[in-house]
Scaffold this motif. Structure first.
Motif, PDB file in Angstrom:
ATOM      1  N   VAL A  33       0.843  -1.202   0.000  1.00  0.00           N
ATOM      2  CA  VAL A  33       0.000   0.000   0.000  1.00  0.00           C
ATOM      3  C   VAL A  33       0.880   1.255   0.000  1.00  0.00           C
ATOM      4  N   GLN A  34       1.962   1.227   0.778  1.00  0.00           N
ATOM      5  CA  GLN A  34       2.884   2.365   0.801  1.00  0.00           C
ATOM      6  C   GLN A  34       3.449   2.638  -0.592  1.00  0.00           C
ATOM      7  N   GLU A  35       3.899   1.559  -1.260  1.00  0.00           N
ATOM      8  CA  GLU A  35       4.475   1.724  -2.597  1.00  0.00           C
ATOM      9  C   GLU A  35       3.438   2.268  -3.570  1.00  0.00           C
ATOM     10  N   ALA A  36       2.207   1.748  -3.488  1.00  0.00           N
ATOM     11  CA  ALA A  36       1.159   2.224  -4.391  1.00  0.00           C
ATOM     12  C   ALA A  36       0.834   3.684  -4.119  1.00  0.00           C
ATOM     13  N   GLY A  63     -13.554  11.304  -9.391  1.00  0.00           N
ATOM     14  CA  GLY A  63     -13.715  12.511  -8.581  1.00  0.00           C
ATOM     15  C   GLY A  63     -13.074  12.418  -7.219  1.00  0.00           C
ATOM     16  N   GLY A  64     -12.408  11.306  -6.933  1.00  0.00           N
ATOM     17  CA  GLY A  64     -11.760  11.147  -5.634  1.00  0.00           C
ATOM     18  C   GLY A  64     -12.665  10.419  -4.645  1.00  0.00           C
ATOM     19  N   GLY A  65     -12.162  10.196  -3.439  1.00  0.00           N
ATOM     20  CA  GLY A  65     -12.922   9.509  -2.406  1.00  0.00           C
ATOM     21  C   GLY A  65     -12.048   8.552  -1.614  1.00  0.00           C
ATOM     22  N   GLU A  66     -12.683   7.851  -0.660  1.00  0.00           N
ATOM     23  CA  GLU A  66     -11.945   6.942   0.232  1.00  0.00           C
ATOM     24  C   GLU A  66     -11.930   5.532  -0.341  1.00  0.00           C
ATOM     25  N   ILE A  67     -10.743   4.934  -0.315  1.00  0.00           N
ATOM     26  CA  ILE A  67     -10.569   3.542  -0.726  1.00  0.00           C
ATOM     27  C   ILE A  67     -10.103   2.758   0.496  1.00  0.00           C
ATOM     28  N   LYS A  68     -10.843   1.687   0.818  1.00  0.00           N
ATOM     29  CA  LYS A  68     -10.523   0.884   2.001  1.00  0.00           C
ATOM     30  C   LYS A  68      -9.791  -0.396   1.581  1.00  0.00           C
ATOM     31  N   VAL A  69      -8.730  -0.683   2.315  1.00  0.00           N
ATOM     32  CA  VAL A  69      -7.976  -1.924   2.119  1.00  0.00           C
ATOM     33  C   VAL A  69      -7.933  -2.649   3.468  1.00  0.00           C
ATOM     34  N   SER A  70      -8.368  -3.910   3.490  1.00  0.00           N
ATOM     35  CA  SER A  70      -8.354  -4.660   4.752  1.00  0.00           C
ATOM     36  C   SER A  70      -7.772  -6.056   4.535  1.00  0.00           C
ATOM     37  N   LEU A  71      -7.125  -6.558   5.586  1.00  0.00           N
ATOM     38  CA  LEU A  71      -6.575  -7.928   5.578  1.00  0.00           C
ATOM     39  C   LEU A  71      -6.950  -8.569   6.909  1.00  0.00           C
ATOM     40  N   LYS A  72      -7.609  -9.709   6.846  1.00  0.00           N
ATOM     41  CA  LYS A  72      -8.047 -10.371   8.078  1.00  0.00           C
ATOM     42  C   LYS A  72      -8.066 -11.885   7.870  1.00  0.00           C
ATOM     43  N   MET A  73      -8.248 -12.590   8.993  1.00  0.00           N
ATOM     44  CA  MET A  73      -8.437 -14.031   8.957  1.00  0.00           C
ATOM     45  C   MET A  73      -9.923 -14.324   8.841  1.00  0.00           C
ATOM     46  N   GLU A  74     -10.259 -15.294   8.000  1.00  0.00           N
ATOM     47  CA  GLU A  74     -11.646 -15.744   7.887  1.00  0.00           C
ATOM     48  C   GLU A  74     -11.619 -17.262   7.752  1.00  0.00           C
ATOM     49  N   GLY A  75     -11.830 -17.937   8.897  1.00  0.00           N
ATOM     50  CA  GLY A  75     -11.710 -19.397   8.893  1.00  0.00           C
ATOM     51  C   GLY A  75     -10.272 -19.812   8.653  1.00  0.00           C
ATOM     52  N   ASP A  76     -10.054 -20.610   7.622  1.00  0.00           N
ATOM     53  CA  ASP A  76      -8.698 -21.067   7.294  1.00  0.00           C
ATOM     54  C   ASP A  76      -8.124 -20.305   6.107  1.00  0.00           C
ATOM     55  N   LYS A  77      -8.615 -19.070   5.903  1.00  0.00           N
ATOM     56  CA  LYS A  77      -8.148 -18.263   4.767  1.00  0.00           C
ATOM     57  C   LYS A  77      -7.721 -16.883   5.252  1.00  0.00           C
ATOM     58  N   ALA A  78      -6.780 -16.311   4.508  1.00  0.00           N
ATOM     59  CA  ALA A  78      -6.466 -14.889   4.653  1.00  0.00           C
ATOM     60  C   ALA A  78      -7.280 -14.148   3.594  1.00  0.00           C
ATOM     61  N   LEU A  79      -8.014 -13.111   4.009  1.00  0.00           N
ATOM     62  CA  LEU A  79      -8.914 -12.407   3.099  1.00  0.00           C
ATOM     63  C   LEU A  79      -8.462 -10.967   2.936  1.00  0.00           C
TER      64      LEU A  79
END
Length: 551
Positions: free
Chosen positions: A390-393, A439-455
Motif C-alpha cells: 500500500v505504501q508503494e502504491a 472525482g476522488g474519495g476513500e478507498i478501504k484496504v483490509s486484511l483479516k483471517m476468515e476461517g482457514d483463509k487470509a482475506l
C-alpha cells in the motif's frame, strides 16, 4: 481334586491314553503307568507348570512312584527337565513372534525353536509359503550332512548358546537360505487338491510321511535325502498359508506321538504370526503403491500446470508483442515527424509522453505476469507485505483526491508467499479503484483471517461494474478505460498460485474485490492465525499504524 497321575488305581476310561482292553494292567500299576503314559502326557506337564514349585513336586513324586529304580528315575528327571526347558523356550519364542511383524524374523524364530536343543531339537526344518496357486520353498535351517551337523553342534556346545543366543545369530540364518537355495527352488507344488502333498495339508494336522504310507511323495523324500518327514500345515481360518517340513536327516531319530501333537498346537501360533506378518507386508506394499501413485499424480499435475503456464506465456507474449508494437510505432512515427519538420509541437510531444506511459505500463504488466510464472516463496507475515504494498502504491499512483485507509488483523498471518505477487495484486486493485472514482474519495484496504483463509479486500465508492461485464473483466486484454487489460488477469493468476481466488461484489454504490489465500501448513512453516476482529488503521497524512484501535 486329586490329580490322575497321583492315584494308585484308575477307573476304566479315566485316562484317555490307556486302552482299557489291551492296557488294563496299567490302571492298577502306578509305576508302569508313570513310565509308559504319564511322563509323555501333556496334562502332567501342564499340572506341574501350574504348581508353585513344579521342579520340587516332580522330584518328590518320582521316588515315591518309581521306588528304587534309579535308572528310570534319572531318565524321567532328564525328560522332565527337558520339558521344563522346552516350555520356557516356547514362552520366549511365543513372545517374540507375537511382537514382530517382520516375516523373515518370525520364520527364523520358528525354525530355530524347531531345531534348537532347548526346543524340539529336530535336525532340519523347511518352510514353504503359498503364493497365488503355488506352494514354494521359502527358507530352511539345519545341516546338509553328518559332517556339517557335527561341526555345527560342536560350536553350539562350546559357545553354550541358548535359543535366545541362537536367535541373535541371524547371519547363520541368511547363510542357511543361500546354502539350501538349490533345494528350495525345487520345492514347488501346485495348490490343486489333486496334488499328493495337498492331501496331507487339507487334513489340517501334523502327518508323518514315508515311502510306505505315501509312495507318491517319494520324489520329495529323495530331494531332502530322508526316509521320514513330518508335514505340518499352516492354516489361518480358511486360508492355507503354507507348511513346515521337519526331518531328522542326521540322527534318524523317530518322531514321538506326544511331540507331534504338541507341534500341532505350535503350528497354530506359527500360522497366526505368519499371517499377521504377511498382512503387514501387504499393507506396506499398498501404502508404497499409494504413495507412488500420489507422487506420479502430483508429477503429472505439475507437468500439466507447467504446460498450461508455458501455453499462457506464449499467448500473452504474442498479444503483448502486438500491444507494445502500437505505442512503439506511434512514438517512432511522431519522433520522425519532429525530426523532419524541426518544429516543437506540444500536441505531438504530449502524445509521445502518453504512449511512453502506456509502453511503461505494458512492460510493468509483462514483468508482473512473469513473476507469477516463476514464484520465489518465503515465510512472511502477510500484514507487513500488504502494508508495504500500500505504501508503494501510495507513492507511485496518481491518487488525486483519493484517500487510502488500511485495516490489518492484530495477529501475525504467516504464509509462504512471493511478496512480488502480493504487491502486484494490491497495485492493480488500488489502480482500478482509483480509476473507478475519478472525482476522488476513500478507498478501504483490509486484511483479516476468515476461517482457514487470509482475506484481502479492496473497496471503492465508484459507480460499480455493469453486471454484463463482471465475467469479462478478468479476461486478458479486456479494458473499458484504455488500459492494458492485464491487471485483473494477473491478480487472478497470482492468487491461484496459492490455491486461492478472486471475487467481485459490485453495485451502483461501489465495488468490493475479495482475494482469498488458503492458510495451509504443508511443511513450509507453521501458520499462525490471528483473532480475526482486531484491527489497526491509518489514513493519508497519519502514516502507517498510528496506534488507533478498532475499525
Amino acid at each position: 481334586m486329586e490329580k490322575c497321575w497321583l492315584k494308585s488305581v484308575l477307573e476304566r476310561g479315566e485316562c484317555p491314553n490307556i486302552d482299557p482292553d489291551t492296557e488294563a494292567h496299567l490302571l492298577n500299576d502306578p509305576k508302569a503307568r508313570m513310565r509308559e503314559k504319564c511322563v509323555e502326557c501333556p496334562k502332567l506337564m501342564v499340572d506341574l507348570v501350574s504348581c508353585e514349585a513344579p521342579h520340587q513336586v516332580a522330584m518328590e513324586l518320582l521316588p515315591r512312584v518309581m521306588g528304587e529304580d534309579q535308572g528310570e528315575i534319572q531318565h524321567l528327571k532328564e525328560r522332565l527337565n527337558q520339558g521344563r526347558r522346552r516350555i520356557k523356550a516356547l514362552s520366549e519364542v511365543t513372545s517374540l513372534i507375537r511382537d514382530s511383524t517382520n516375516l523373515d524374523e518370525i520364520i527364523y524364530t520358528l525354525l530355530t525353536y524347531l531345531t534348537a536343543g532347548d526346543g524340539f531339537g529336530y535336525n532340519r526344518a523347511w518352510v514353504l509359503l503359498a503364493e497365488e496357486d503355488t506352494l514354494k520353498g521359502y527358507w530352511a535351517i539345519g545341516p546338509r550332512d553328518h559332517r556339517e551337523a557335527i561341526e555345527i553342534w560342536r560350536c553350539i556346545e562350546e559357545e553354550g548358546c541358548s535359543i535366545r543366543g541362537l536367535l541373535q545369530r541371524k547371519d547363520t540364518f541368511l547363510r542357511d537360505k543361500e546354502k539350501f537355495r538349490p533345494i528350495l527352488e525345487r520345492l514347488l507344488f501346485s495348490l490343486d487338491p489333486r496334488e499328493p502333498l495337498m492331501r496331507f495339508l487339507e487334513a489340517r494336522r501334523a502327518t508323518l510321511v514315508d515311502r510306505d504310507t505315501c509312495p507318491e511323495l517319494a520324489s520329495l523324500l529323495d530331494l531332502l535325502s530322508v526316509k521320514t518327514l513330518l508335514v505340518l500345515p499352516l492354516w489361518s481360518g480358511e486360508a492355507l498359508l503354507g507348511c513346515i517340513l521337519v526331518d531328522n536327516v542326521v540322527t534318524c531319530d523317530p518322531f514321538h506321538p506326544v511331540e507331534v501333537r504338541a507341534l500341532e498346537t505350535f503350528a497354530v501360533q506359527a500360522a497366526l504370526a505368519i499371517d499377521r506378518a504377511r498382512l503387514y507386508r501387504q499393507l506396506e506394499e499398498k501404502i508404497r503403491e499409494l504413495e507412488r501413485s500420489s507422487w506420479e499424480k502430483e508429477c503429472r499435475h505439475e507437468s500439466i500446470t507447467k504446460l498450461e503456464k508455458m501455453s499462457a506465456v506464449g499467448t500473452i507474449t504474442s498479444k503483448m508483442a502486438h500491444e507494445i508494437r502500437n505505442p512503439v510505432t506511434a512514438i517512432g512515427g511522431l519522433a520522425n515527424y519532429l525530426l523532419k519538420t524541426g518544429k516543437s509541437d506540444e500536441r505531438v510531444l504530449r502524445t509521445i509522453v502518453e504512449e511512453s506511459k502506456r509502453l511503461e505500463e505494458l512492460v510493468r504488466d509483462l514483468i508482473s505476469f512473469a513473476d507469477t510464472i516463476c514464484p520465489s516463496k518465503t515465510l512472511l507475515d502477510l500484514r507487513m507485505v500488504v502494508k508495504k504494498a500500500v505504501q508503494e502504491a501510495e507513492e507511485a499512483l496518481e491518487k488525486g483526491n483519493h484517500t487510502f485507509r488500511l485495516f490489518l488483523d492484530g495477529e501475525p498471518i504467516m504464509l509462504q508467499v512471493d511478496p512480488r505477487h502480493i504487491r502486484t495484486i494490491v497495485w492493480h486493485l488500488l489502480k482500478n479503484a482509483i480509476d473507478a472514482m475519478p472525482g476522488g474519495g476513500e478507498i478501504k484496504v483490509s486484511l483479516k483471517m476468515e476461517g482457514d483463509k487470509a482475506l484481502l479486500e479492496v473497496e471503492d465508492r465508484g459507480n460499480g461494474i455493469p453486471s454484463q461485464m463482471i465475467d469479462k473483466v478478468t479476461r486478458p486484454f479486456f479494458s473499458t478505460k484504455g488500459g492494458t487489460g492485464m491487471g485483473l488477469p494477473i491478480c487472478v493468476s497470482a492468487a491461484k498460485e496459492y490455491g486461492g481466488g478472486l471475487k467481485f461484489s459490485s453495485s451502483p454504490q461501489g465495488t468490493v474485490v475479495r482475494v482469498w489465500l488458503p492458510l495451509r501448513d504443508k511443511g513450509e512453516g507453521k501458520v499462525e492465525k490471528g483473532q480475526g476482529n482486531r484491527y489497526r488503521s491509518w489514513k493519508e497524512g497519519e502514516g502507517i499504524f498510528p496506534g488507533v484501535e478498532g475499525r
